[in-house]
Scaffold this motif. Structure first.
Motif, mmCIF file in Angstrom:
data_model
loop_
_atom_site.group_PDB
_atom_site.id
_atom_site.type_symbol
_atom_site.label_atom_id
_atom_site.label_comp_id
_atom_site.label_asym_id
_atom_site.label_seq_id
_atom_site.Cartn_x
_atom_site.Cartn_y
_atom_site.Cartn_z
ATOM 1 N N PHE A 91 58.011 40.284 41.929
ATOM 2 C CA PHE A 91 58.355 39.173 42.811
ATOM 3 C C PHE A 91 59.663 38.535 42.376
ATOM 4 C CE2 PHE A 91 53.610 38.769 43.320
ATOM 5 C CZ PHE A 91 53.583 39.125 44.645
ATOM 6 N N LEU A 97 50.406 35.609 35.746
ATOM 7 C CA LEU A 97 49.291 34.669 35.690
ATOM 8 C C LEU A 97 49.516 33.789 34.460
ATOM 9 C CD1 LEU A 97 46.365 37.147 36.371
ATOM 10 C CD2 LEU A 97 47.428 35.575 37.980
ATOM 11 N N PHE A 99 47.796 31.768 32.760
ATOM 12 C CA PHE A 99 46.749 31.608 31.741
ATOM 13 C C PHE A 99 46.464 32.898 30.995
ATOM 14 C CE2 PHE A 99 45.114 31.896 36.050
ATOM 15 C CZ PHE A 99 44.493 33.126 35.993
ATOM 16 N N PHE A 112 42.769 47.612 38.919
ATOM 17 C CA PHE A 112 42.431 47.933 40.305
ATOM 18 C C PHE A 112 42.799 49.371 40.662
ATOM 19 C CE2 PHE A 112 43.325 43.373 40.061
ATOM 20 C CZ PHE A 112 42.103 42.887 40.458
ATOM 21 N N MET B 1 37.566 42.417 32.079
ATOM 22 C CA MET B 1 38.900 41.810 32.119
ATOM 23 C C MET B 1 38.937 40.669 33.131
ATOM 24 S SD MET B 1 42.529 43.577 32.945
ATOM 25 C CE MET B 1 44.047 42.744 32.549
ATOM 26 N N ILE B 2 38.342 40.909 34.325
ATOM 27 C CA ILE B 2 38.304 39.866 35.345
ATOM 28 C C ILE B 2 37.551 38.653 34.805
ATOM 29 C CG2 ILE B 2 37.355 39.274 37.613
ATOM 30 C CD1 ILE B 2 39.871 40.933 37.776
ATOM 31 N N ARG B 4 37.261 37.833 31.720
ATOM 32 C CA ARG B 4 38.067 37.167 30.697
ATOM 33 C C ARG B 4 39.171 36.332 31.368
ATOM 34 N NH1 ARG B 4 41.923 39.039 27.467
ATOM 35 N NH2 ARG B 4 41.839 41.091 28.420
ATOM 36 N N LEU B 5 39.767 36.904 32.422
ATOM 37 C CA LEU B 5 40.809 36.157 33.136
ATOM 38 C C LEU B 5 40.222 34.929 33.812
ATOM 39 C CD1 LEU B 5 43.036 38.959 34.671
ATOM 40 C CD2 LEU B 5 43.644 37.336 32.885
ATOM 41 N N ALA B 8 39.881 32.452 31.175
ATOM 42 C CA ALA B 8 41.202 31.937 30.818
ATOM 43 C C ALA B 8 41.716 30.988 31.896
ATOM 44 C CB ALA B 8 42.170 33.096 30.628
ATOM 45 N N SER B 9 41.460 31.366 33.157
ATOM 46 C CA SER B 9 41.895 30.517 34.260
ATOM 47 C C SER B 9 41.193 29.155 34.210
ATOM 48 C CB SER B 9 41.608 31.222 35.580
ATOM 49 O OG SER B 9 41.788 30.353 36.654
ATOM 50 N N ALA B 12 42.688 27.118 31.492
ATOM 51 C CA ALA B 12 43.977 26.528 31.825
ATOM 52 C C ALA B 12 43.809 25.217 32.580
ATOM 53 C CB ALA B 12 44.794 27.512 32.655
ATOM 54 N N GLU B 316 48.760 32.485 42.368
ATOM 55 C CA GLU B 316 47.907 33.308 41.506
ATOM 56 C C GLU B 316 47.164 34.375 42.321
ATOM 57 O OE1 GLU B 316 43.861 32.132 39.388
ATOM 58 O OE2 GLU B 316 45.474 30.707 38.983
ATOM 59 N N ILE B 319 49.453 37.138 43.365
ATOM 60 C CA ILE B 319 49.698 38.104 42.285
ATOM 61 C C ILE B 319 48.547 39.103 42.221
ATOM 62 C CG2 ILE B 319 49.942 38.381 39.791
ATOM 63 C CD1 ILE B 319 51.281 35.578 39.795
ATOM 64 N N PHE B 320 47.327 38.568 42.267
ATOM 65 C CA PHE B 320 46.169 39.459 42.242
ATOM 66 C C PHE B 320 46.211 40.444 43.408
ATOM 67 C CE2 PHE B 320 44.009 36.511 39.284
ATOM 68 C CZ PHE B 320 43.481 37.442 38.421
ATOM 69 N N ARG B 321 46.580 39.925 44.578
ATOM 70 C CA ARG B 321 46.630 40.788 45.765
ATOM 71 C C ARG B 321 47.695 41.863 45.590
ATOM 72 N NH1 ARG B 321 44.584 42.271 49.566
ATOM 73 N NH2 ARG B 321 45.400 41.342 51.452
ATOM 74 N N MET B 323 48.737 43.151 42.954
ATOM 75 C CA MET B 323 48.315 44.130 41.955
ATOM 76 C C MET B 323 47.185 45.012 42.464
ATOM 77 S SD MET B 323 50.350 43.765 39.628
ATOM 78 C CE MET B 323 51.663 42.816 40.367
ATOM 79 N N ALA B 325 44.232 43.729 44.152
ATOM 80 C CA ALA B 325 42.927 43.104 44.338
ATOM 81 C C ALA B 325 42.651 42.925 45.822
ATOM 82 C CB ALA B 325 42.892 41.753 43.633
ATOM 83 N N THR B 329 37.690 40.597 46.264
ATOM 84 C CA THR B 329 37.753 40.387 44.813
ATOM 85 C C THR B 329 38.115 38.927 44.518
ATOM 86 O OG1 THR B 329 38.615 42.625 44.688
ATOM 87 C CG2 THR B 329 38.721 41.316 42.684
#
Lengths: 231, 416
Positions: A91, A97, A99, A112, B1-2, B4-5, B8-9, B12, B316, B319-321, B323, B325, B329
């Motif tokens: 981007f 992210l 965090f 994914f 991982m999800i 854990r994120l 983490a989210s 934050a 956020e 970004i997931f999308r 990548m 997701a 998800t």
């Protein structure tokens, strides 16, 4: 993998929300290992085109082929997974992210994309190597993304786009948040990696000065027509 | 991982997430606390009298008999004659029998005449016996044993004189026959705490100069004369009965209820307590309803928190999308987040409950006689925690569905 990394044929898309805005792209392709700069002013339909390529929106007609697969024939979920497998996205800014650690961010697309995940034998080592190649501090991969400067964050985004070697990298004005010196250094690093991995790069920008570094420069208005019905 | 994120989210946004978890925790602690008090109160209530097989009184209603004989609430409509008492005592099924005579008071406390057998056979809280914390059980005619609340409220200690008033809330006192505090009972959490206990004979003794509920003017029999008098009671208010074998309870009950000399009523304390609790129990339902509403409020607060975080998190989600997701998800991540908050909140509530119990248990026991046992979480409590987590998931669906729609509309391009 067969077919060009990107091949768009006779695509037409009409925004459903805003009446009268439509985009047609008769033909656009990016060859393997080619770097293409797509120039266009804001409002020229660049973002819409990128969304079409990435498959978050679907054209009303035409074909969008990524690495030989027509993504318009895939279901929504399959398109999302296909994007994860085949395309690295960078981007303009706010790529990461906040965090998550650098490692989390770099490995995120692999979560994914199982096939892309398999191409990486040791994900952490790969991420560390990419970071080193991109001039990021070696011990940084466990740092929080927010601890980095904007330039460093963009380099992390490159590492994330490259990991698992997807055939196509889409970059949406990745240098616009950087000053001139950083821009140049950033592009050096980006090109070093895409050349090394023979990855195709489609970068969108409004800045024609970047053009000399690319294999090919195309103007948005040459490849796409936009129609706006007068309101 | 999800996972854990997601953690983490949440980390934050520690402050708002912390507040949400605190709110859920407090509400769950309140709910479980109310539940504890409710079951504890019910158990304490049922424990008011144990070991007694039958309570006998003049014929009235079973709840009324229970109320005046055990809880010292209200009055007997009639007495049981001494002859009837002796008839019951003589029955072969009867193992022990304790007479109770009520009607007089000392300040706000009821005076109860009984026999020494009362201290042997009255049991509370699964068979615990009465015990004196100070002094001895009365052995003189004008001795009295007082409950813990009586001693605490009036500041009485051993040897203090007590003047019993005739009737309840009355201004006529049995001034001529003062009593002496010989013993103070340990706190029981039962109405015994609020009772002044004297012997049956003492009840007779203070009424020597009384005829038909009024003092005979000018007549005052000296105490030492009374001591030599025949002080057999003429009537008792109620009778506690223990039988030889539990099998005989119902036959004895029937025999007493069909007693022809006098209309009597024999009740099973447990049954009457249940009957009484079904009346009192309406309040518990209301309490439970209010505390569950508090939990609902906390969960709606969490929903509002997630809602307000959506806008700042569109980037956020993009970004997931990008990548790879799916929108679903994104939805499940938000639901997962809510479930995490609800789970941590509910467990925190459980911890708060136990801390609260450890602090409050001795206080509640000594002040209100309410014994709240500290046990491992019951199945019911585990279900409450699970229900809170599920409810958290359900309410989070509202903002999560909105995030789903946003992420479909935004794709990976958010213009902010």
């Amino acid at each position: 993998m067969t077919g060009a990394p990107l091949e768009i044929t006779d695509v037409a898309y009409r925004w459903s929300g805003r009446s009268g805005f439509s985009l047609t792209v008769p033909d656009l392709s990016v060859a393997k290992g080619e770097s293409v700069l797509l120039l266009g002013e804001s409002g020229s339909g660049k973002s819409t085109l990128l969304s079409l390529i990435c498959g978050t929106i679907v054209p009303d007609q035409g074909r969008v082929c990524i690495a030989g697969t027509d993504i318009t024939s895939l279901s929504g979920g399959a398109r999302d997974k296909f994007r994860a497998e085949q395309i690295g996205v960078i981007f303009q800014q706010f790529n990461l992210l906040p965090f998550g650690s650098l490692l989390d961010n770099i490995l995120l697309p692999l979560r994914f994309a199982p096939a892309r995940r398999k191409r990486v034998s040791d994900a952490t080592a790969e991420a560390t190597a990419l970071c080193a190649a991109l001039g990021l501090p070696a011990d940084a991969i466990y740092a929080k993304a927010t601890a980095l400067s904007v330039g460093q964050q963009q380099r992390v985004a490159v590492a994330r786009a490259l990991i698992g070697q997807p055939p196509l990298i889409i970059a949406d004005e990745p240098t616009s948040a950087l000053d001139a010196n950083s821009q140049s250094a950033f592009l050096d690093l980006l090109f070093a990696q895409t050349t090394k991995h023979n990855t195709s790069l489609l970068m969108v920008s409004h800045d024609p000065r970047l053009g000399e570094r690319f294999d090919r420069v195309i103007q948005m208005e040459d490849i796409a027509q936009i129609e706006r019905a007068s309101v | 991982m999800i996972m854990r994120l997601a953690i983490a989210s949440l980390g934050a946004r520690a402050l708002t997430v912390g507040m949400t978890i605190l709110a859920i925790g407090l509400s769950v602690a309140l709910f479980l606390g109310v539940e504890k008090v409710r079951t504890g109160a019910k158990a304490s209530f049922a424990d008011t009298i144990s070991g007694t097989d039958l309570i006998v009184g003049a014929r009235s209603g079973s709840v009324q008999l229970l109320l005046y004989s055990v809880f010292r609430i209200g009055n007997a409509t009639n007495n049981v004659t001494w002859e009837s008492y002796q008839d019951i005592a003589a029955r072969p099924e009867v193992d022990w029998i304790v007479p109770i005579s009520l009607g007089d008071s000392h300040r706000q406390f009821r005076v109860m005449g009984t026999s020494r057998a009362f201290f042997e056979h009255y049991k509370y809280r699964q068979g615990r016996s009465l015990a004196v914390s100070d002094g001895v059980i009365m052995d003189d005619l004008f001795d009295t044993v007082i409950g813990a609340d009586v001693a605490a409220t009036m500041g009485y200690s051993i040897g203090d004189p007590i003047i019993v008033a005739h009737g309840l809330a009355s201004f006529t006192e049995h001034k001529d026959q003062p009593f002496r505090v010989s013993g103070i009972l340990e706190k029981t959490g039962t109405p015994v705490d609020r009772t002044v206990i004297v012997s049956m004979e003492a009840i007779e003794a203070i009424h020597v100069d009384w005829k038909s509920g009024a003092k005979v003017p000018g007549q005052s029999t000296p105490a030492d004369v009374i001591r030599n008098m025949e002080l057999t009671p003429k009537a008792v208010t109620a009778v506690l009965v223990g039988v030889e074998s539990p099998l005989q309870i119902f036959s004895l009950q029937r025999a007493i209820n069909e007693y022809t000399e006098e209309p009597l009523l024999a009740i099973l304390p447990g049954v009457a307590l249940q009957e009484l609790w079904s009346i009192v129990g309406i309040a518990e339902t209301a309490l439970l309803a209010v505390s569950s509403l508090v939990v609902v409020t906390a969960l709606i607060g969490m929903m509002a928190t997630i809602f307000s975080s959506l806008n700042e998190r569109r980037r956020e989600m993009a970004i997931f999308r990008a990548m790879g997701a799916r929108p679903s998800t994104i939805l499940s991540m938000l639901v997962l987040e809510a479930m995490l908050m609800a789970a941590v909140g509910a467990l925190f509530g459980l911890v708060l409950l136990y801390i609260g119990l450890i602090i409050a248990q001795p206080i509640l026991d000594s002040a209100y006689g309410l014994w709240l046992p500290i046990n491992a979480p019951t199945m019911r409590e585990v279900w409450v925690v699970l229900a809170v987590i599920c409810a958290g998931a359900i309410v989070s669906l509202v903002p999560a569905l909105r995030a789903y729609r946003l992420s479909v509309a935004d794709g990976m391009m958010v213009k902010t």
